[in-house]
Design a protein around this motif. Structure first.
Motif, PDB file in Angstrom:
ATOM      1  N   ALA A  79       0.586  -1.298  -0.066  1.00 14.33           N
ATOM      2  CA  ALA A  79       0.208  -0.005   0.012  1.00 14.33           C
ATOM      3  C   ALA A  79       0.899   1.202   0.142  1.00 14.33           C
ATOM      4  CB  ALA A  79      -0.874  -0.089   1.276  1.00 14.33           C
ATOM      5  N   ALA A  80       0.406   2.359  -0.644  1.00 14.65           N
ATOM      6  CA  ALA A  80       0.982   3.606  -0.713  1.00 14.65           C
ATOM      7  C   ALA A  80      -0.153   4.620  -0.883  1.00 14.65           C
ATOM      8  CB  ALA A  80       2.123   3.686  -1.720  1.00 14.65           C
ATOM      9  N   HIS A  81       0.533   5.819  -1.108  1.00 16.29           N
ATOM     10  CA  HIS A  81      -0.542   7.101  -1.468  1.00 16.29           C
ATOM     11  C   HIS A  81      -0.280   7.877  -2.584  1.00 16.29           C
ATOM     12  CE1 HIS A  81       1.198  10.402   0.655  1.00 16.29           C
ATOM     13  NE2 HIS A  81       1.728   9.421   1.633  1.00 16.29           N
ATOM     14  N   SER A  82      -1.326   8.375  -3.362  1.00 15.77           N
ATOM     15  CA  SER A  82      -1.057   9.039  -4.324  1.00 15.77           C
ATOM     16  C   SER A  82      -0.890  10.717  -4.349  1.00 15.77           C
ATOM     17  CB  SER A  82      -2.118   8.944  -5.453  1.00 15.77           C
ATOM     18  OG  SER A  82      -3.529   9.179  -5.003  1.00 15.77           O
ATOM     19  N   ASP A  83      -1.142  11.128  -3.092  1.00 15.46           N
ATOM     20  CA  ASP A  83      -1.600  12.770  -2.999  1.00 15.46           C
ATOM     21  C   ASP A  83      -0.256  13.222  -2.274  1.00 15.46           C
ATOM     22  OD1 ASP A  83      -2.467  11.270  -0.656  1.00 15.46           O
ATOM     23  OD2 ASP A  83      -3.217  12.962   0.072  1.00 15.46           O
ATOM     24  N   SER A  84      -0.119  14.360  -2.200  1.00 16.70           N
ATOM     25  CA  SER A  84       0.949  15.200  -1.910  1.00 16.70           C
ATOM     26  C   SER A  84       0.536  16.710  -1.311  1.00 16.70           C
ATOM     27  CB  SER A  84       2.296  15.255  -2.738  1.00 16.70           C
ATOM     28  OG  SER A  84       2.695  14.194  -3.099  1.00 16.70           O
ATOM     29  N   PRO A  85       1.356  17.326  -0.468  1.00 15.87           N
ATOM     30  CA  PRO A  85       0.713  18.608   0.015  1.00 15.87           C
ATOM     31  C   PRO A  85       0.892  19.530  -1.265  1.00 15.87           C
ATOM     32  CG  PRO A  85       2.114  17.825   1.460  1.00 15.87           C
ATOM     33  CD  PRO A  85       2.248  16.740   0.499  1.00 15.87           C
ATOM     34  N   ALA A  86      -0.236  20.262  -1.201  1.00 19.69           N
ATOM     35  CA  ALA A  86      -0.123  21.285  -2.303  1.00 19.69           C
ATOM     36  C   ALA A  86      -1.279  22.480  -1.982  1.00 19.69           C
ATOM     37  CB  ALA A  86      -0.591  20.612  -3.802  1.00 19.69           C
ATOM     38  N   PHE A  87      -1.687  23.396  -3.021  1.00 19.36           N
ATOM     39  CA  PHE A  87      -2.300  24.495  -2.701  1.00 19.36           C
ATOM     40  C   PHE A  87      -3.751  24.320  -3.572  1.00 19.36           C
ATOM     41  CE2 PHE A  87       1.460  26.520  -1.527  1.00 19.36           C
ATOM     42  CZ  PHE A  87       1.129  27.114  -0.353  1.00 19.36           C
ATOM     43  N   LYS A  88      -4.664  24.000  -2.945  1.00 15.70           N
ATOM     44  CA  LYS A  88      -5.899  23.774  -3.669  1.00 15.70           C
ATOM     45  C   LYS A  88      -6.815  24.962  -3.984  1.00 15.70           C
ATOM     46  CE  LYS A  88      -9.691  20.097  -3.610  1.00 15.70           C
ATOM     47  NZ  LYS A  88     -10.658  20.991  -4.529  1.00 15.70           N
ATOM     48  N   LEU A  89      -7.275  25.001  -5.453  1.00 14.72           N
ATOM     49  CA  LEU A  89      -7.841  26.287  -5.880  1.00 14.72           C
ATOM     50  C   LEU A  89      -9.250  25.988  -5.277  1.00 14.72           C
ATOM     51  CD1 LEU A  89      -5.383  26.250  -7.621  1.00 14.72           C
ATOM     52  CD2 LEU A  89      -7.091  27.103  -9.545  1.00 14.72           C
ATOM     53  N   LYS A  90      -9.688  27.262  -4.556  1.00 13.97           N
ATOM     54  CA  LYS A  90     -11.180  27.230  -4.370  1.00 13.97           C
ATOM     55  C   LYS A  90     -12.031  27.802  -5.439  1.00 13.97           C
ATOM     56  CE  LYS A  90      -9.855  29.294   0.289  1.00 13.97           C
ATOM     57  NZ  LYS A  90     -10.098  30.469   1.094  1.00 13.97           N
ATOM     58  N   PHE A 217      -5.168  21.889  -8.335  1.00 13.11           N
ATOM     59  CA  PHE A 217      -4.222  22.243  -7.329  1.00 13.11           C
ATOM     60  C   PHE A 217      -3.109  23.096  -8.140  1.00 13.11           C
ATOM     61  CE2 PHE A 217      -6.101  18.305  -6.098  1.00 13.11           C
ATOM     62  CZ  PHE A 217      -6.118  18.553  -4.665  1.00 13.11           C
ATOM     63  N   ALA A 218      -2.484  24.058  -7.137  1.00 12.65           N
ATOM     64  CA  ALA A 218      -1.268  24.720  -7.636  1.00 12.65           C
ATOM     65  C   ALA A 218       0.000  23.718  -7.395  1.00 12.65           C
ATOM     66  CB  ALA A 218      -1.169  26.154  -7.374  1.00 12.65           C
ATOM     67  N   GLU A 219       0.770  23.369  -8.439  1.00 15.44           N
ATOM     68  CA  GLU A 219       1.583  22.318  -8.093  1.00 15.44           C
ATOM     69  C   GLU A 219       3.004  22.872  -8.648  1.00 15.44           C
ATOM     70  OE1 GLU A 219       1.127  19.262  -6.732  1.00 15.44           O
ATOM     71  OE2 GLU A 219      -0.618  18.779  -6.724  1.00 15.44           O
ATOM     72  N   ASN A 220       4.153  22.250  -8.128  1.00 15.92           N
ATOM     73  CA  ASN A 220       5.483  22.635  -8.366  1.00 15.92           C
ATOM     74  C   ASN A 220       5.691  21.852  -9.898  1.00 15.92           C
ATOM     75  OD1 ASN A 220       8.191  23.150  -8.573  1.00 15.92           O
ATOM     76  ND2 ASN A 220       8.749  21.847  -6.886  1.00 15.92           N
ATOM     77  N   SER A 221       6.188  22.502 -10.808  1.00 14.82           N
ATOM     78  CA  SER A 221       6.228  22.067 -11.902  1.00 14.82           C
ATOM     79  C   SER A 221       7.737  21.948 -12.420  1.00 14.82           C
ATOM     80  CB  SER A 221       5.676  22.984 -13.159  1.00 14.82           C
ATOM     81  OG  SER A 221       6.220  24.272 -13.178  1.00 14.82           O
ATOM     82  N   GLN A 222       8.741  21.896 -11.506  1.00 15.67           N
ATOM     83  CA  GLN A 222       9.978  21.913 -11.749  1.00 15.67           C
ATOM     84  C   GLN A 222      10.180  20.389 -12.114  1.00 15.67           C
ATOM     85  OE1 GLN A 222      11.084  24.065  -8.031  1.00 15.67           O
ATOM     86  NE2 GLN A 222      13.065  24.312  -9.409  1.00 15.67           N
ATOM     87  N   LYS A 223      11.233  19.701 -12.778  1.00 12.85           N
ATOM     88  CA  LYS A 223      11.226  18.529 -13.034  1.00 12.85           C
ATOM     89  C   LYS A 223      12.226  17.602 -12.154  1.00 12.85           C
ATOM     90  CE  LYS A 223       8.998  19.147 -16.835  1.00 12.85           C
ATOM     91  NZ  LYS A 223       7.524  18.654 -16.888  1.00 12.85           N
ATOM     92  N   ALA A 224      12.040  16.483 -11.911  1.00  5.80           N
ATOM     93  CA  ALA A 224      13.207  15.862 -10.930  1.00  5.80           C
ATOM     94  C   ALA A 224      14.596  15.822 -11.592  1.00  5.80           C
ATOM     95  CB  ALA A 224      12.512  14.321 -10.930  1.00  5.80           C
ATOM     96  N   VAL A 225      15.513  15.990 -10.657  1.00  2.00           N
ATOM     97  CA  VAL A 225      16.812  16.024 -11.103  1.00  2.00           C
ATOM     98  C   VAL A 225      17.687  15.135 -10.246  1.00  2.00           C
ATOM     99  CG1 VAL A 225      16.690  18.260 -12.064  1.00  2.00           C
ATOM    100  CG2 VAL A 225      17.489  17.864  -9.702  1.00  2.00           C
ATOM    101  N   LEU A 226      18.891  14.619 -10.689  1.00  3.96           N
ATOM    102  CA  LEU A 226      19.728  14.017 -10.002  1.00  3.96           C
ATOM    103  C   LEU A 226      20.881  15.200  -9.396  1.00  3.96           C
ATOM    104  CD1 LEU A 226      20.954  10.862 -12.106  1.00  3.96           C
ATOM    105  CD2 LEU A 226      19.181  11.048 -10.284  1.00  3.96           C
TER     106      LEU A 226
END
Length: 434
Positions: A79-90, A217-226
């Motif tokens: 089991a795991a979860h799909s959500d992460s903290p973010a800003f939800k639009l009203k 949601f307002a989400e971070n659009s930065q890409k994953a990096v090493l």
């Protein structure tokens, strides 16, 4: 493509819980899994893979063993979860501010490090509901990268900035969308942008009034990096807990089951308490296991025997010892990046691990040569909760809480170790083969 590269692509594509479920579904379909509906009775075949989605944001996949139903022993559940903290639009989010700006009215979703969201490129993503042929249909959607940002205040205007400030979500953390224009203010809004995005992403012909409702949601659009001198770190948005979702999915796609039914359970709303029909505290897992039993025409007595011989791995990330704040960690049990998967304990049972379940995990790690570490909170610092104990209340099986060690949990951009994801995938595959 290596595991790390695949993980980075998954993280970049999974902007929201809805996109994460779509990415998991895409991989399952490519592997020959069949989608089921909770609104219909299930007819299941030996050796086949299936999945079901609830509310577009939670997904469960499972594989039926090739043996006879009478020879099945139980369930192995990751089991795991799909959500992460973010800003939800009203609703009606556009706000004209200071005579020249259009900002978005948002609220916090989950416990988040507010300052980490300042001065980052953000996008708007989520799902929209429209009417098609008399039915309500939902679509995952995203606007372009770098749609908005939350600007910091210059240090010249607050000389105490580096002495610690309290950020107010309603006044300090509203994303800036665009400059206000009298000619465009009515024509350019979130709904019109969503309609154009839908048409581009799905080759549809929606207009603004076709959108009935949305979860955005307002989400971070930065890409994953090493990062790191030897690329030993991975930095990404939503590493907690999508890295564990990725590991469980990889295992589900490739691991062969013996006499146990392998189950991948990905839940939404863990970050806000799991008290929804698609959360871990719902009946979703119990409903799916019962539907599997019915689909295999198993007697209730046999289903109860299956549960008695089942096991749950609750995979949610853990705090690594911080390089600059080591005193915040337990004096003895201090996980480190790239030190292996983390086995989590809590005296108040916020984690489900006990002696028996820990022994099962340790035995599995020993057999597979997988390094593991132990996490406990400092006794004077309250920790967070996760999926394990909530799921055990719905389906009573032995369970252990595990995770990947990481820094800056609930930051807009988190850091993990590149070796650890390989260990988690290996553990999940071994668990499914038990």
């Amino acid at each position: 493509m290596g595991v790390i590269e695949e993980l980075m692509g998954f993280l970049d594509s999974s902007l929201t819980c809805y996109h994460a479920v779509c990415e998991v579904e895409k991989r399952l379909l490519q592997a020959g899994f069949t989608r089921l509906s909770e609104r219909k009775a299930w007819e299941l075949g030996q050796g086949r893979g299936y999945y079901v989605i609830r509310n577009d944001s939670s997904i469960m996949a499972f594989r039926v063993p090739e043996c006879d139903v009478s020879d099945i022993k139980g369930f192995h559940i990751f089991a795991a979860h799909s959500d992460s903290p973010a800003f939800k639009l009203k609703e009606c989010p556009e706000m004209t501010k200071e005579g020249g700006y259009v900002s978005l009215n948002t609220e916090k979703y989950g416990g988040m490090i507010l300052s980490s969201w300042l001065d980052r490129p953000l996008t708007i993503a989520g799902r929209v509901c429209v009417e098609e042929g008399g039915e309500i249909v939902s679509y995952p959607v995203k606007l372009k990268d770098n749609t908005c940002l939350i600007p910091n205040l210059a240090i010249h205007l607050n000389r105490d900035m580096n002495n610690g400030i309290a950020l107010n979500p309603q006044t300090d953390m509203l994303p800036l969308l665009m400059m206000h224009s009298e000619n465009e203010s009515k024509a350019v809004n979130i709904k019109s942008m969503l309609a154009r995005a839908l048409n581009g992403q799905y080759q549809k012909h929606f207009v603004e009034d076709d959108i009935l409702a949305s979860d955005l949601f307002a989400e971070n659009s930065q890409k994953a990096v090493l990062a790191g001198i030897c690329d030993e770190f991975i930095m990404s948005a939503r590493f907690d807990d999508l890295a564990c979702v990725f590991a469980g999915t990889e295992a589900m796609l490739t691991a062969e089951s013996g006499q146990y039914m392998n189950v991948l359970a990905v839940f939404d709303n863990e970050e806000v308490g799991s008290l929804t029909r698609q959360g871990a505290d719902s009946t979703f897992l119990r409903d799916v296991l019962e539907n599997i039993s019915d689909g295999l025409q198993a007697e209730q007595s046999l289903y109860r025997i299956w549960k008695a011989d089942s096991f749950l791995l609750s995979a949610d990330n853990a705090h690594a010892c911080h390089p600059n704040q080591g005193a915040k960690s337990d004096p003895v049990n201090r996980p480190y990046l790239n030190g292996g998967i983390v086995l989590k304990y809590h005296g108040g049972q916020k984690y489900a691990t006990d002696a028996y379940s820990a022994a099962v995990v340790k035995k599995l790690c020993k057999e597979q040569n997988i390094p593991y570490q132990i996490y406990t909170n400092r006794s004077d610092i309250a920790g967070g909760s996760t999926l394990g104990n909530l799921l055990m209340a719905q389906v009573s099986v032995p369970a252990a809480d595990i995770g990947l060690p990481q820094l800056a949990m609930h930051s807009a951009y988190e850091t993990g170790g590149t070796k650890d994801i390989t260990y988690m995938v290996k553990l999940a595959k071994a668990f499914y083969r038990m």
